[in-house]
Each structure stands twice: as structure tokens, then as C-alpha cells.
Design a protein around this motif. Sequence first.
Motif, PDB file in Angstrom:
ATOM      1  N   ASN A   7       2.770  -8.344  -0.363  1.00  0.00           N
ATOM      2  CA  ASN A   7       2.216  -7.568  -1.539  1.00  0.00           C
ATOM      3  C   ASN A   7       1.787  -6.154  -1.092  1.00  0.00           C
ATOM      4  OD1 ASN A   7       1.565  -6.778  -3.967  1.00  0.00           O
ATOM      5  ND2 ASN A   7      -0.379  -8.163  -4.173  1.00  0.00           N
ATOM      6  N   SER A   8       2.677  -5.094  -1.545  1.00  0.00           N
ATOM      7  CA  SER A   8       2.115  -3.690  -1.112  1.00  0.00           C
ATOM      8  C   SER A   8       1.709  -3.565   0.421  1.00  0.00           C
ATOM      9  CB  SER A   8       1.278  -3.184  -2.150  1.00  0.00           C
ATOM     10  OG  SER A   8       0.365  -3.869  -2.577  1.00  0.00           O
ATOM     11  N   GLN A  10       1.289  -1.885   3.841  1.00  0.00           N
ATOM     12  CA  GLN A  10       1.137  -0.446   4.391  1.00  0.00           C
ATOM     13  C   GLN A  10       0.872  -0.652   5.772  1.00  0.00           C
ATOM     14  OE1 GLN A  10       1.293   2.398   2.565  1.00  0.00           O
ATOM     15  NE2 GLN A  10       0.540   2.329   0.510  1.00  0.00           N
ATOM     16  N   ASN A  21       4.160   0.655   1.322  1.00  0.00           N
ATOM     17  CA  ASN A  21       4.056  -0.125  -0.034  1.00  0.00           C
ATOM     18  C   ASN A  21       5.393  -1.085  -0.076  1.00  0.00           C
ATOM     19  OD1 ASN A  21       3.050  -0.676  -2.548  1.00  0.00           O
ATOM     20  ND2 ASN A  21       3.977   0.746  -3.624  1.00  0.00           N
ATOM     21  N   SER A  23       6.786  -4.751  -0.831  1.00  0.00           N
ATOM     22  CA  SER A  23       6.497  -5.974  -1.470  1.00  0.00           C
ATOM     23  C   SER A  23       7.807  -7.042  -1.493  1.00  0.00           C
ATOM     24  CB  SER A  23       5.921  -5.781  -3.099  1.00  0.00           C
ATOM     25  OG  SER A  23       4.906  -5.148  -3.058  1.00  0.00           O
ATOM     26  N   GLY A  58      -2.643  -4.248   2.079  1.00  0.00           N
ATOM     27  CA  GLY A  58      -1.768  -5.137   1.430  1.00  0.00           C
ATOM     28  C   GLY A  58      -1.897  -6.551   1.930  1.00  0.00           C
TER      29      GLY A  58
END
Lengths: 303, 423
Positions: A7-8, A10, A21, A23, A58
Amino acid sequence: MDAVLLNSLQKSFGEVRAVNNLSVAVHQASVYGFLGPNGAGKTTTLRMIMNIIRPDSGQIRIFGGSSVEQAKARIGYMPEERGLYRKMTVAKVLAFFGAIKGLTGNELSGRVSHWLRRVELMDWASKKVEELSRGMHQKLQFAVTAINEPDLLILDEPFAGLDPLNTDLLKAIMLEMRNDGKTIIFSTHVMHEAEKLCDSILLINKGRAILDDSLSHIKSQRSSNVVSAELEGDTDFIEKLPEVKAVESDGHNFEITLAGNVDTQQLLKALVERLRVQRFEVKVPSLHEIFVDLVGASNAEDS
Amino acid sequence: MQKILKIAQREYIETVKTKAFLLGIVMLPLIIVVIIVVMKRMSPDKTGPQPPVKVAVNDLSGLLADEIKTSFDSHNQKNPNRQIQFHKLEIQQNSDAVEERARNNLRQGQVDVYVVLDRDVLDGSGKIHLYTYKQKASSIDILSTIEYIFYKTVVNQRYKMQNLSQELLEKLRNVPIERVEIGYAEGQDRVQNKTDTVLKMMVPFFFMYLMFLGIISSGQHMISSVIEEKSSRVIEVLLSAVSPFELMAGKILGLAGTGFTLVSLWAGAAFFTASSQGLNIDVTAELVFYFAIYYILGFLLISSVLAAAGSVCNTIKETQSLMMPIMMVFIIPLVSWFKVVQDPNGTLSRVFSFIPPLTPMVMILRLSSGSEIWIIEIIASIILLAVTVLVAMWGAAKVFRAGILMYGKRLSVREVCRCLLQS
């Protein structure tokens, strides 16, 4: 439940954004290909999943839990940089890695001989690792990865350095494992390997996901507006059809390019009414073409 | 825990199997044996006949010639391998020319020692002069023998002149001395001889040196093991199965085992040799117990530091610059051991005992030196050391985690600090 959920995510190394970013959801019992050019961030992503490097931000969830350390017994990871203890014998190396992955006693010795047989290294069991050829080393590395029969297999460039025979051997094992309900994530930049193996594909470039979908969906979406057909009869009218943009012919074989967003079925209907259609094929772009297309486009966008 | 043990087991077996380790086991005792053999060979009573020493004497008193001859004869009878040869005996030749000739003889090697006895040497104000030219190291012992012969000669002549009986005086002077060390219970009294006293000094040193060698050699194995895993890229495969901390802990445990094996083998061999040679080394169970505690803690400390140091480097070469300052710390007790043994409860010993890297070696020195040490001091030093070990392992695990996957470049000091601060 998803085997792996990112999830997102980085991650930067100094100035360079390695992963930006990102996902992704990897479904259980599927083969998921991480594709992308060199330096796209594939290895970084896999290492973050394995908690070898930590993301800047993330979340990562594996089998629904947030701790990789707890899930490690259920994961097999083959890093891009291959390495095994060179002074130990093949069987001992396999047994050692089995043991630190939690196998004991009879189960361990059973698995060791099972996997030695499976990767065709039984005759080399008592040889030292440093005596193996590169391809054999690679197969042993795979056996080390899979010795604990993991539910999730993460392979970084699994086919690099393998001859076609061994590549097929590895592919067969991977598909077999998938059919047993295991999840496999692997990274590659060789498209035709991915095309044959993957259920889903993540295409990364410069740390960003530019495509993330199931292979069949990608292909149906990207079905091009070119039709290849073998036709019998008077074909002159085709050029004049409103749906058609251009025609190229080579005897009975035709390459018909459709205009705009015309449905291929409409063309087929028009053809069947006036001709004998021997063969009608909507040309699907290969993954290679998609890759070149998308990566090229994303690079052009950036510059 | 299972994983840590597995890693430790592999580390132990693979290290023990290496040639470097086997060589290490044999090398130290071998060197010691060679030194002892060579020393024995070198000692004078084992050597064959040596060329006689040529002595020229100028007796200005004119009263000692006979006495000197008798003394020389009795020496030559007792020492057939090292004869003293009379070159020339001059009596009352007090002139510059005589002295000049004697000096030339010395320079030309016709005479090894030229002795001048002053005229008033028997009255008690004159001197015995011994002249030598380009004295050789091998003739130092014979020089003191000659010195003693002349001293005896003069003293005996003085007795005669005072009409004193030589036998009587010898008898009066003779008081045998016996040093006895008493044991814990009756019947354990032991008569001390010279070797006992030397042993009293050497046993603490030996214990400390053993610890030093054990720590250094296992530290060496730690560095090379980490570097090997890093350069063969096994590390990432390992990390897919175990956490960095488990990996480090397993390594430390396994190598502590190899170090312990090495030290026990050496200590056992030394003890066996010593007792077979009739040397009485008194090692209590208490001392062995403390030795084990301090060894283990000391080892954990250095190997955590070295695991961290190894993880930030890529080649053995790179580690060397890091090893130097670390090793220097362990040299300190080695250099100051004499002061510590002489005054085990002195300020220096006490201060060193509470500097964690020095604690194990200094405490072992103090404990084995046989003096009473406050039990609270022992416990406090162990606690301080243990806390330091925990902090070092915690820090090392962090640096280790960051360092092991860094290829190509070495972590800078600033980056290492950042790893330590990161939670």
C-alpha cells in the motif's frame, strides 16, 4: 485474502526515488510477474517485501499480517544476487537452509532428497558447492528457496543464467507449485517468459506502476485494431468499407487495419456476408510490444 | 532460538574444519615447545666445551699470586667445559708501559680479560679492576665467574691476614633458608623453590594471555566469516529465513564455542604438561568458574563489535584499519600486567577492572594473582560488563542490519551513527 498487499510504498536512495507510491495486491494461488526495465525498482520492491530493506513509508501485509518475520517460515525468497556457502557440500547446504527454515528430523532429510531429485542434482549431493557449474548453482539456489515448501515464493530474476532445458524445468516446477495453491511472485525483464507463466502482471518503470492487471484482461483491453484474415472471393470491396482504414494483402492473406473504435465483430459480419472467411484473427499485441509501448510512452512523458 | 542454534552449529563446525583453525590449535603449543627446546639448548650446562678464557693478571699487592692460582685450578676442575687460562701473571709492575702493553694485548685478542689488583686491595681501600675489550654477550656469565673468583681470593687472603679460620667463618655464615607456603588444611604445606615463585607470577599472565589469544582468534574468525558471507552473497538468502539479529547471535554463539574449544585445549595441554613436569599449579574451581564467565562476556563484547565492524566492510583488507584500534585496547592489559599482578588491589588495577573492554583480562589477572578481592567488586564488574555486552549487541545488531547489505561502499562513521539512532 491476498498473499501480499502493498500500500503506497515509497523508498528513496539518496536523491533517487527507487519506488514511488506503489500499491499492489497479489492474489493467492497465482503467478505474479514484476516486469520492468533494469533499474525500475523490482529488486527494491521484493527486498522491501522481505523486510531486508525498510520502506520510507507505506504498508506491507503478508498473508494478512503485518510482520514478515512471523511469515518467514511460509516464504521462500531467491535473491537476485546468488550465493551459497561454497565450501559446504550440496546436500549439507540444502539441509542447513532447511533447518533454519524450521524443518527437522525425518521431514528435513526427506525434503532434501526430494528437492535434489527434483532439480536433478542427486548425483552432486556430496560435491562441494564451489564445484558446481553456474546453472547447477542456480538450480540448487532454487531448491534452497523451495525446501520449506513455502506458500509464497518470491523469485528475483529466476531464469537469469539458465539454459533453455533448465529454464523449462524451473517453469514446470513453478506451474506445479501454483497448481498446488502456492503464490509465486517473480521479477524479470524477459517478456516471453512472463507471457507464458504469469496470471497477473505488474509493469514498473522508474519506481512507478504503469500497468497492473491480469494478463488476459491486459490482452483483451489492448486488442489492437488490426485483423489478420484469410479470405476467398472478390476482396476489392473491403477497402471501401467505412470501418476499414487500410488493407494490405499477400494473396489470400490480408492485414486489415480498422478505423477508430470499430468493433472487430462488425467487420467479420460484413465479410461473412460477401466472402468465404477461412481465418479471422484479431491481432493481440505481444507482451513485448506492450512493454516497449508503455515504457517508451512513460519515458517520453517524463522527459 | 532454534534458528540461532542452527546457525551457531554450522558456524562452529565449518570454522573448526578450516585449516586456519587446526593450524591455530597446533601453532601456539608448537611455538612454546620450540622456545623451551631452544632455551634448554642455549643454557650453559648443556653446551659442549667452549674455548678457554685467557686471563692476564697484574697483582700490585704482590701477595695474591698463589691464592689466585689455587682458585683457578679449582674452577677448572669443576668446569671442564669452560676453562680459565692463565695468560700471564705479573707482580708489582706498576708502570704506564705495562698497562699500555696489556691494553694492546686486549685489543689484539691475545687476552680476554685483564685484571689489575690494587696495591692496597687487602687493606680494604683498593679495587679489583677488570678490563675487557669488545665484550661478547656469550662471555658475560664467565666474566662474573672471574669476578667472583678474585673477590673470593681477596676475602680469603684477608681472613688469613687476620688469623681467622676460613672453615669457621663459612660455618658461621651458613644458615639454610626454607620458604613454606601453607595450604587450606593440615598436611598441604609445600616447600617453595625458585620455580614456584616464578610460577606465581606466570600463572596469572598465562591465564590472561590465554584469554587474549582466545578473544583475538575468535574475533578474527568473526570478521572473516562475516566478510565471506557478504562477498559470497549468502547473506540475503540467510535473511530470507532468519532476522539479522538471529544471524548475528548465531554467529557469536558459534564462534564463542570455537574460541572456548581452542582455549580449553590449550589450557588443558598446558596443565597436563605442567603437572607432568612436576610443576604445581594451583587452579581452584572458583577461578575456572570466573574465567569462564569473564571469557564468555569478554568474547561477546568483542565479537559484537567485530560483527558490526565486519558488516560495514567489503574485504578483509578494509577491516584491517578498523581492527587496529580495537586490538590496541586489548593490548593495554598485556602491557600493564606486571603492575596489576604486583598490586592487584591498587588504583590502576581497580580502574582497569571497570573499563569494560579491559575488565575480563584484568580481572582474571587479579583473581589468579592469588590476592583476596572483594566479592562485591567482582559482582559489580561482571554486572557492568554484562550491561556493556547488551548495549554493544544492541548497537551491533543495528549496524549489522544496515551494513550487511551494503555492497561496494563502506559505511561512513556518520551513517553508522545514524543507524544507531534509528529505532
